[in-house]
Design an enzyme around this catalytic site. Structure first.
Site, short mmCIF file in Angstrom:
data_model
loop_
_atom_site.label_atom_id
_atom_site.label_comp_id
_atom_site.label_asym_id
_atom_site.label_seq_id
_atom_site.Cartn_x
_atom_site.Cartn_y
_atom_site.Cartn_z
N SER A 75 0.82 -1.21 0.00
CA SER A 75 0.00 0.00 0.00
C SER A 75 0.86 1.26 0.00
O SER A 75 2.04 1.23 0.35
CB SER A 75 -0.92 0.00 1.22
OG SER A 75 -1.70 -1.17 1.23
C1 LIG Z 1 -3.22 -4.38 -0.24
S1 LIG Z 1 -2.64 -5.99 0.05
C2 LIG Z 1 -1.92 -5.90 1.65
C3 LIG Z 1 -0.82 -4.90 1.78
C4 LIG Z 1 0.06 -5.01 2.97
N1 LIG Z 1 -0.65 -4.87 4.22
C5 LIG Z 1 1.13 -3.96 2.88
O1 LIG Z 1 0.90 -2.86 3.36
O2 LIG Z 1 2.16 -4.22 2.29
C6 LIG Z 1 -4.12 -6.89 0.38
C7 LIG Z 1 -3.91 -8.35 0.69
O3 LIG Z 1 -5.11 -8.86 1.26
C8 LIG Z 1 -5.11 -10.25 0.98
N2 LIG Z 1 -6.46 -10.80 1.23
C9 LIG Z 1 -7.54 -10.76 0.42
N3 LIG Z 1 -8.56 -11.41 1.00
C10 LIG Z 1 -8.13 -11.88 2.19
C11 LIG Z 1 -8.71 -12.66 3.24
N4 LIG Z 1 -9.97 -13.05 3.19
N5 LIG Z 1 -7.94 -12.96 4.31
C12 LIG Z 1 -6.64 -12.56 4.39
N6 LIG Z 1 -6.03 -11.84 3.41
C13 LIG Z 1 -6.76 -11.50 2.34
C14 LIG Z 1 -4.64 -10.32 -0.47
O4 LIG Z 1 -4.11 -11.61 -0.77
C15 LIG Z 1 -3.60 -9.21 -0.53
O5 LIG Z 1 -2.30 -9.72 -0.41
#
Ligand SMILES: C[S@@+](CC[C@H](N)C(=O)[O-])C[C@H]1O[C@@H](n2cnc3c(N)ncnc32)[C@H](O)[C@@H]1O
Length: 408
Positions: A75
């Site tokens: 992000s």
């Molecule tokens: C925007 S990214 C996360 C960015 C991270 N927090 C960072 O700042 O670097 C969103 C993530 O949410 C994960 N995601 C989507 N649905 C999810 C779920 N039900 N449970 C856990 N993770 C999930 C995706 O695989 C993705 O990697």
């Protein structure tokens, strides 16, 4: 990486941190120290230019699905700073990050310190493997526990947490998040409310959650059991190009009524409500999402009439039977700035545009100059008699989201 590159990264990191402090995204010394310490460039894909890695407003794509849809990213720094501050993370706390990448978890590890605890969970093993490897390579391996699981459900042996920061767009708040939160804990979640997302910080109040802040943001959508797909209606124009109408809820029963709508004449209705240039009106979109039946988001393909008019309309609309209207602006008649209105297609386009304009005027009278709206979440089983009469109510699977604007 050469010594010169490491020095350049450190210089960019210092500049980024200064920008985030100056912009008010970082407000605490602990978060500032974390941004100064964690090497963000070590968590983005190899080959990402340092200037991109350390740009305050840029997220870095890490994964797309087979259709080219973005499903994972690191992000943007401004948003990571905002959300950590929204969550009020401090020394010694236990924090759950939902959605991994590594960098944000490392920031959290710096903020909570050695006496704190950080768990980061992601549904995608490829993402957790990558995050885990980057955390180990940068010395955070023992300070963050990375888990592969669907965060719709409790993290095994996880809670309770003083803060849960959800870094993926959520349509609902599953019971697991409340179960894992301490009584005084903060939940920060990018919550989608009829198509409009805000990073909402919630605290508990009796049997429900009440917002303490809400920030405009954009996130990739949640996968797994909590996934909630929008319904998309595709309107072709005379040249075979498309306008997509995306409905989060309340999609029209009979979309075929819209067949050929773009070939009809266009009408417009103006509101008399104006806005100065470069002033945000994000709250108007949330107001529409709350009070405008048939509300949808609009995307116009390159080559359509709408795409050619970029700058004079915004991607929010409504459908009324066989007609559709969208938010538009024209230069204000008096003074600098623009006047809001609506343009519409279809036999009843004028009525659709008038309905939109009515809500622009209501927002101007009742909400625009007042305090921010309060967002609340009422889990299934909570006492709904406490919901204010004038609140907008959105029905979710696990409860109700209410949005209320204090009387201005
Ligand atoms: C925007 S990214 C996360 C960015 C991270 N927090 C960072 O700042 O670097 C969103 C993530 O949410 C994960 N995601 C989507 N649905 C999810 C779920 N039900 N449970 C856990 N993770 C999930 C995706 O695989 C993705 O990697």
């Amino acid at each position: 990486m050469t010594e010169a590159t490491v020095d350049h990264a450190a210089e960019l990191r210092s500049r980024l941190t200064g920008e985030l402090v100056a912009a008010g995204h970082i407000t605490s010394a602990l978060v500032e120290a974390a941004f100064r310490a964690v090497p963000r460039h070590e968590f983005v894909p190899a080959g990402t230019p340092l200037e991109v890695a350390y740009n305050a407003d840029e997220s870095v794509v890490t994964k797309k699905d087979e259709h080219g849809v973005l499903i994972s990213s690191v992000s943007a720094p401004f948003l990571q700073a905002l959300m950590i501050e929204q969550a009020g993370v401090g020394r010694g706390m236990s924090v759950l990050e939902i959605g991994s990448g590594g960098y944000n978890a490392a920031l959290l590890a710096e903020v909570v310190g050695p006496e704190g605890r950080v768990v980061s969970v992601d549904i995608d093993p490829e993402v957790t493997n990558r995050a885990d490897a980057a955390l180990k390579a940068t010395g955070y391996g023992s300070r963050v526990t990375v888990v592969s699981a669907d965060a719709e459900y409790p993290v095994p042996d996880g809670g309770p947490f003083d803060a849960i920061i959800v870094t993926v767009g959520a349509w609902d708040i599953p019971p697991a998040w409340l179960e894992q939160l301490t009584p005084t804990g903060r939940l920060v979640v990018p919550l989608r409310m009829n198509g409009i997302t805000r990073s909402v910080a919630f605290r508990r109040e009796a049997d429900h959650l009440v917002s303490t802040s809400a920030e405009v943001c954009g996130f990739v959508a949640m996968q797994g059991a909590g996934e909630h797909a929008e319904r998309i209606f595709r309107l072709p124009d005379a040249h075979g190009r498309h306008i997509d109408l995306r409905f989060d809820s309340g999609a029209p029963e009979n979309a075929s009524l819209l067949d050929g709508v773009l070939a009809t004449g266009r009408t417009e209705v103006w509101s008399g409500v104006t806005i100065k240039h470069r002033v945000s009106f994000a709250d108007l979109h949330l107001w529409f999402a709350c009070f405008l039946p048939g509300f949808c988001r609009v995307a116009a393909e390159e080559g359509t009439e709408l795409a050619g008019e970029s700058g004079t309309w915004f991607p929010y609309g409504i459908v009324r039977g066989d007609s559709f209207a969208y938010l538009a602006v024209r230069p204000a008649l008096e003074g600098a700035g623009a006047e809001f209105g609506a343009r519409a297609y279809g036999a009843h386009g004028e009525a659709a545009a008038a309905a939109m304009v009515e809500q622009i005027q209501a927002w101007d009278r009742q909400a625009r100059r007042g305090p921010e709206p309060t967002i609340a979440f009422w889990p299934v089983g909570s006492d709904h008699t406490q919901i204010p009469d004038d609140a907008a109510v959105l029905t979710k699977t696990h409860g109700l989201v209410t949005i209320s604007w204090p009387a201005s």
